[in-house]
Design a protein around this motif. Structure first.
Motif, PDB file in Angstrom:
ATOM      1  N   VAL A 301       0.843  -1.203   0.000  1.00 21.09           N
ATOM      2  CA  VAL A 301       0.000   0.000   0.000  1.00 21.09           C
ATOM      3  C   VAL A 301       0.874   1.247   0.000  1.00 21.09           C
ATOM      4  O   VAL A 301       0.652   2.181  -0.774  1.00 21.09           O
ATOM      5  CB  VAL A 301      -0.948   0.011   1.219  1.00 21.09           C
ATOM      6  N   THR A 302       1.892   1.255   0.860  1.00 26.84           N
ATOM      7  CA  THR A 302       2.793   2.402   0.904  1.00 26.84           C
ATOM      8  C   THR A 302       3.594   2.512  -0.398  1.00 26.84           C
ATOM      9  O   THR A 302       3.917   3.622  -0.838  1.00 26.84           O
ATOM     10  CB  THR A 302       3.762   2.310   2.098  1.00 26.84           C
ATOM     11  N   PHE A 303       3.895   1.380  -1.032  1.00 22.40           N
ATOM     12  CA  PHE A 303       4.607   1.406  -2.319  1.00 22.40           C
ATOM     13  C   PHE A 303       3.754   2.090  -3.384  1.00 22.40           C
ATOM     14  O   PHE A 303       4.246   2.919  -4.153  1.00 22.40           O
ATOM     15  CB  PHE A 303       4.953  -0.027  -2.751  1.00 22.40           C
ATOM     16  N   PHE A 304       2.455   1.756  -3.422  1.00 21.65           N
ATOM     17  CA  PHE A 304       1.550   2.424  -4.370  1.00 21.65           C
ATOM     18  C   PHE A 304       1.480   3.916  -4.074  1.00 21.65           C
ATOM     19  O   PHE A 304       1.414   4.744  -4.984  1.00 21.65           O
ATOM     20  CB  PHE A 304       0.141   1.828  -4.276  1.00 21.65           C
ATOM     21  N   MET A 305       1.488   4.261  -2.780  1.00 17.96           N
ATOM     22  CA  MET A 305       1.404   5.662  -2.404  1.00 17.96           C
ATOM     23  C   MET A 305       2.634   6.441  -2.873  1.00 17.96           C
ATOM     24  O   MET A 305       2.524   7.589  -3.306  1.00 17.96           O
ATOM     25  CB  MET A 305       1.235   5.783  -0.887  1.00 17.96           C
ATOM     26  N   ILE A 306       3.799   5.827  -2.774  1.00 16.40           N
ATOM     27  CA  ILE A 306       5.035   6.480  -3.211  1.00 16.40           C
ATOM     28  C   ILE A 306       4.979   6.827  -4.696  1.00 16.40           C
ATOM     29  O   ILE A 306       5.521   7.836  -5.140  1.00 16.40           O
ATOM     30  CB  ILE A 306       6.253   5.579  -2.908  1.00 16.40           C
ATOM     31  N   ARG A 307       4.273   5.988  -5.471  1.00 20.79           N
ATOM     32  CA  ARG A 307       4.183   6.187  -6.916  1.00 20.79           C
ATOM     33  C   ARG A 307       2.973   7.022  -7.321  1.00 20.79           C
ATOM     34  O   ARG A 307       2.670   7.131  -8.517  1.00 20.79           O
ATOM     35  CB  ARG A 307       4.123   4.822  -7.607  1.00 20.79           C
ATOM     36  N   SER A 308       2.287   7.612  -6.364  1.00 22.37           N
ATOM     37  CA  SER A 308       1.073   8.377  -6.663  1.00 22.37           C
ATOM     38  C   SER A 308       1.413   9.794  -7.135  1.00 22.37           C
ATOM     39  O   SER A 308       2.554  10.249  -7.028  1.00 22.37           O
ATOM     40  CB  SER A 308       0.170   8.427  -5.427  1.00 22.37           C
ATOM     41  N   LYS A 309       0.393  10.497  -7.641  1.00 22.31           N
ATOM     42  CA  LYS A 309       0.560  11.866  -8.107  1.00 22.31           C
ATOM     43  C   LYS A 309       0.464  12.873  -6.967  1.00 22.31           C
ATOM     44  O   LYS A 309       1.113  13.910  -6.993  1.00 22.31           O
ATOM     45  CB  LYS A 309      -0.502  12.193  -9.167  1.00 22.31           C
ATOM     46  N   SER A 310      -0.367  12.576  -5.990  1.00 19.63           N
ATOM     47  CA  SER A 310      -0.592  13.489  -4.877  1.00 19.63           C
ATOM     48  C   SER A 310       0.665  13.636  -4.021  1.00 19.63           C
ATOM     49  O   SER A 310       1.286  12.640  -3.629  1.00 19.63           O
ATOM     50  CB  SER A 310      -1.745  12.967  -4.012  1.00 19.63           C
ATOM     51  N   ALA A 311       1.043  14.870  -3.736  1.00 21.39           N
ATOM     52  CA  ALA A 311       2.234  15.131  -2.908  1.00 21.39           C
ATOM     53  C   ALA A 311       2.035  14.597  -1.496  1.00 21.39           C
ATOM     54  O   ALA A 311       2.959  14.050  -0.891  1.00 21.39           O
ATOM     55  CB  ALA A 311       2.510  16.630  -2.873  1.00 21.39           C
ATOM     56  N   LYS A 421      -8.344  11.904  -5.971  1.00 17.01           N
ATOM     57  CA  LYS A 421      -9.074  12.905  -5.180  1.00 17.01           C
ATOM     58  C   LYS A 421      -8.104  13.896  -4.539  1.00 17.01           C
ATOM     59  O   LYS A 421      -8.306  15.116  -4.597  1.00 17.01           O
ATOM     60  CB  LYS A 421      -9.903  12.199  -4.109  1.00 17.01           C
ATOM     61  N   GLU A 422      -7.043  13.380  -3.903  1.00 15.20           N
ATOM     62  CA  GLU A 422      -6.072  14.245  -3.234  1.00 15.20           C
ATOM     63  C   GLU A 422      -5.349  15.142  -4.237  1.00 15.20           C
ATOM     64  O   GLU A 422      -5.083  16.313  -3.954  1.00 15.20           O
ATOM     65  CB  GLU A 422      -5.056  13.402  -2.455  1.00 15.20           C
ATOM     66  N   TYR A 423      -5.043  14.586  -5.407  1.00 16.57           N
ATOM     67  CA  TYR A 423      -4.335  15.357  -6.439  1.00 16.57           C
ATOM     68  C   TYR A 423      -5.198  16.518  -6.930  1.00 16.57           C
ATOM     69  O   TYR A 423      -4.703  17.639  -7.117  1.00 16.57           O
ATOM     70  CB  TYR A 423      -3.953  14.442  -7.599  1.00 16.57           C
ATOM     71  N   GLU A 424      -6.484  16.254  -7.128  1.00 19.96           N
ATOM     72  CA  GLU A 424      -7.402  17.314  -7.555  1.00 19.96           C
ATOM     73  C   GLU A 424      -7.512  18.404  -6.494  1.00 19.96           C
ATOM     74  O   GLU A 424      -7.544  19.600  -6.813  1.00 19.96           O
ATOM     75  CB  GLU A 424      -8.779  16.712  -7.846  1.00 19.96           C
ATOM     76  N   LEU A 425      -7.554  18.002  -5.215  1.00 23.48           N
ATOM     77  CA  LEU A 425      -7.616  18.988  -4.129  1.00 23.48           C
ATOM     78  C   LEU A 425      -6.350  19.839  -4.095  1.00 23.48           C
ATOM     79  O   LEU A 425      -6.407  21.050  -3.860  1.00 23.48           O
ATOM     80  CB  LEU A 425      -7.807  18.280  -2.780  1.00 23.48           C
ATOM     81  N   GLU A 426      -5.203  19.204  -4.329  1.00 23.14           N
ATOM     82  CA  GLU A 426      -3.935  19.938  -4.330  1.00 23.14           C
ATOM     83  C   GLU A 426      -3.862  20.915  -5.502  1.00 23.14           C
ATOM     84  O   GLU A 426      -3.361  22.038  -5.344  1.00 23.14           O
ATOM     85  CB  GLU A 426      -2.771  18.951  -4.375  1.00 23.14           C
ATOM     86  N   LEU A 427      -4.377  20.499  -6.674  1.00 22.41           N
ATOM     87  CA  LEU A 427      -4.401  21.400  -7.826  1.00 22.41           C
ATOM     88  C   LEU A 427      -5.302  22.600  -7.569  1.00 22.41           C
ATOM     89  O   LEU A 427      -4.961  23.738  -7.919  1.00 22.41           O
ATOM     90  CB  LEU A 427      -4.878  20.643  -9.073  1.00 22.41           C
ATOM     91  N   LYS A 434      -2.376  30.699  -6.311  1.00 24.55           N
ATOM     92  CA  LYS A 434      -1.856  31.504  -7.417  1.00 24.55           C
ATOM     93  C   LYS A 434      -2.761  32.713  -7.674  1.00 24.55           C
ATOM     94  O   LYS A 434      -2.284  33.834  -7.910  1.00 24.55           O
ATOM     95  CB  LYS A 434      -1.743  30.652  -8.675  1.00 24.55           C
ATOM     96  N   GLN A 435      -4.078  32.489  -7.611  1.00 24.40           N
ATOM     97  CA  GLN A 435      -5.016  33.586  -7.826  1.00 24.40           C
ATOM     98  C   GLN A 435      -4.879  34.643  -6.738  1.00 24.40           C
ATOM     99  O   GLN A 435      -4.936  35.850  -7.009  1.00 24.40           O
ATOM    100  CB  GLN A 435      -6.443  33.046  -7.869  1.00 24.40           C
ATOM    101  N   ALA A 436      -4.699  34.167  -5.483  1.00 21.46           N
ATOM    102  CA  ALA A 436      -4.528  35.099  -4.374  1.00 21.46           C
ATOM    103  C   ALA A 436      -3.250  35.915  -4.546  1.00 21.46           C
ATOM    104  O   ALA A 436      -3.222  37.133  -4.293  1.00 21.46           O
ATOM    105  CB  ALA A 436      -4.498  34.339  -3.050  1.00 21.46           C
ATOM    106  N   THR A 437      -2.189  35.238  -4.997  1.00 17.36           N
ATOM    107  CA  THR A 437      -0.909  35.928  -5.223  1.00 17.36           C
ATOM    108  C   THR A 437      -1.044  36.957  -6.341  1.00 17.36           C
ATOM    109  O   THR A 437      -0.566  38.099  -6.232  1.00 17.36           O
ATOM    110  CB  THR A 437       0.188  34.919  -5.570  1.00 17.36           C
ATOM    111  N   ASP A 438      -1.695  36.575  -7.444  1.00 14.56           N
ATOM    112  CA  ASP A 438      -1.889  37.498  -8.572  1.00 14.56           C
ATOM    113  C   ASP A 438      -2.711  38.707  -8.146  1.00 14.56           C
ATOM    114  O   ASP A 438      -2.430  39.846  -8.552  1.00 14.56           O
ATOM    115  CB  ASP A 438      -2.595  36.769  -9.720  1.00 14.56           C
TER     116      ASP A 438
END
Length: 448
Positions: A301-311, A421-427, A434-438
């Motif tokens: 499970v942790t191996f799959f997590m290491i290879r995931s997109k979500s930080a 799901k986590e990756y979409e939340l991070e994006l 970025k919008q707040a910074t701009d």
């Protein structure tokens, strides 16, 4: 597999998102995540202190190190319920819009007030052993056995605190009083009401045969299992119950009574028969137990997590990988979290059940196992992929691989869904940042 992932995503994610909008579930998930630094931080000391090498623990004891290892471990996991109560109450209070620190402290105090505060022991007086009751808190209830009661206490006390606070049952202090003092003294009436109810609850459970709400809960859970004997079906029932209860945050320690009795019966009887060259009386139940255990191996499970997109998942996977190899699962159970996470209900609850029946079928038909039961005495941190091959040779290794493959097949699509799901939340968070910074840059240019 991709079609399965898409199907599960379309069905599970909407349900998961809806459930996570619930304030209680949101607080539970945040509360557990906030405790993950403790379980991650203790992992290295736990592994080193219980390294799966024969004689290692005895050596550490001999040189006086092991008691300190136990002290550090108990300071983290032995009183883990305390951290959960505080963290969960704090998170839930934030969801309810009430004072987080007050709610967390009151919940923690209520939890300890409900706990038995005497310990029966034996002292030596005039050369004779005498039973004596001393004041003290048992680590059992501060740790795994008290975890579920701690969760319920945190949720109920925080909810009641928020309710009473909104009724303005507060001590009125003049504006000249510093805010910190006001926040500390204002809820005096509210806290009094809560503690009176805690007192009544403690008295009522004290009148039962169990003597406390903690022991009452354990007795209720254990009651239907205490009559079970070591058999293939009883092992599957207990291991499956462990998986279900663990999903709801009820630690395995709650079932240590029936599970300990059955496992010790199997181990002692098998070793005695093995030493006399006889057939092992509990061969099949022992094989099923380890087959189910192998399917719950969290290293993949942790191996799959290491290879995931979500930080988040990638980093948590890296931190949890080594502990999971040595059967320390708390970092991922609390850090993801898997506990009370709707996405992981199916793999957490059904993986070991499937592996149990598959193992039972294989070992009684085409893959009979010749087991060396003395290997069960190896430390609990011994990796599964080391323990099983040495315990039962080729057939046992094949069963281990099949059980692990069941775990991989069951967990992989759900890890992918959670990662998506986590990756979409991070994006979304990155886009909002970025919008707040701009916006800040534009305002600065206008002011200039």
């Amino acid at each position: 597999m991709e079609k399965l992932e898409n199907f599960l995503s379309s069905k599970l994610l909407p349900i998961s998102q809806k459930l996570q909008q619930n304030k209680v579930l949101a607080a539970l998930m945040e509360g557990f995540i906030r405790t993950s630094p403790i379980t991650l931080g203790i992992a290295l000391i736990t592994i080193v202190g219980n390294f799966p090498v024969p004689g290692w623990t005895d050596y550490l004891t001999k040189i006086g190190i092991y008691p300190h290892v136990e002290a550090i471990t108990n300071g983290a996991t032995g009183v883990f319920s305390i951290y959960v109560v505080y963290s969960l109450a704090y998170s839930y209070a934030k969801q309810l819009g009430t004072n987080e620190r007050n709610a967390a402290l009151i919940s923690l105090a209520s939890f300890i007030m409900l706990m038995p505060q005497t310990i029966s022991t034996i002292v030596v007086e005039n050369g004779k052993n005498v039973d004596q009751v001393i004041s003290g808190l048992r680590l059992d209830y501060l740790g795994g056995q008290g975890l579920f009661i701690g969760m319920i206490t945190a949720l109920l006390v925080t909810r009641f605190y928020a309710f009473l606070t909104k009724k303005n049952i507060m001590v009125k202090l003049p504006d000249s009083v510093p805010p910190m003092v006001t926040q500390s003294l204002a809820p005096a009436f509210v806290v009094t009401i809560i503690f009176v109810l805690v007192f009544i609850l403690r008295v009522l459970f004290g009148l039962t045969a169990s003597g406390s709400v903690f022991q009452f809960f354990i007795d209720v859970i254990n009651a239907p299992l205490n009559s079970l004997v070591a058999s293939p079906l009883s092992i599957i029932i207990i291991m499956e119950l462990l998986a279900v209860l663990w999903f709801f945050g009820i630690h395995n320690a709650v079932l240590q009574g029936p599970l300990g009795a059955i496992s010790m019966t199997m181990v002692v009887s098998n070793i005695a028969a093995f030493q006399q060259g006889q057939a092992l009386p509990y061969l099949v139940p022992s094989v099923i137990y380890m087959g189910m255990y192998a399917s719950g191996f969290m290293g993949f499970v942790t191996f799959f997590m290491i290879r995931s997109k979500s930080a988040k998942m990638k980093q948590l996977g890296k931190l949890s990988f080594i502990p999971s190899i040595f059967n320390i699962t708390e970092p991922i159970m609390f850090g993801m979290p898997i506990i009370l996470n709707p996405i992981f209900f199916i793999p957490q609850v059904f993986t070991q059940l499937i592996a149990g029946f598959v193992t039972w079928g294989l070992t009684t038909t085409i893959l009979p196992v010749h087991l060396n039961p003395t290997m069960s005495l190896l430390p609990w941190t011994t990796p599964t992929f080391v323990k099983m091959p040495f315990s039962g040779g080729l057939n046992y290794t094949i069963i281990m691989v099949i059980s692990m493959l069941i775990g991989i097949v069951m967990w992989y699509p759900f890890i992918k869904i959670a990662d998506k799901k986590e990756y979409e939340l991070e994006l979304e968070a990155e886009k909002a940042k970025k919008q707040a910074t701009d916006s800040q840059v534009v305002q600065a240019e206008i002011q200039a």
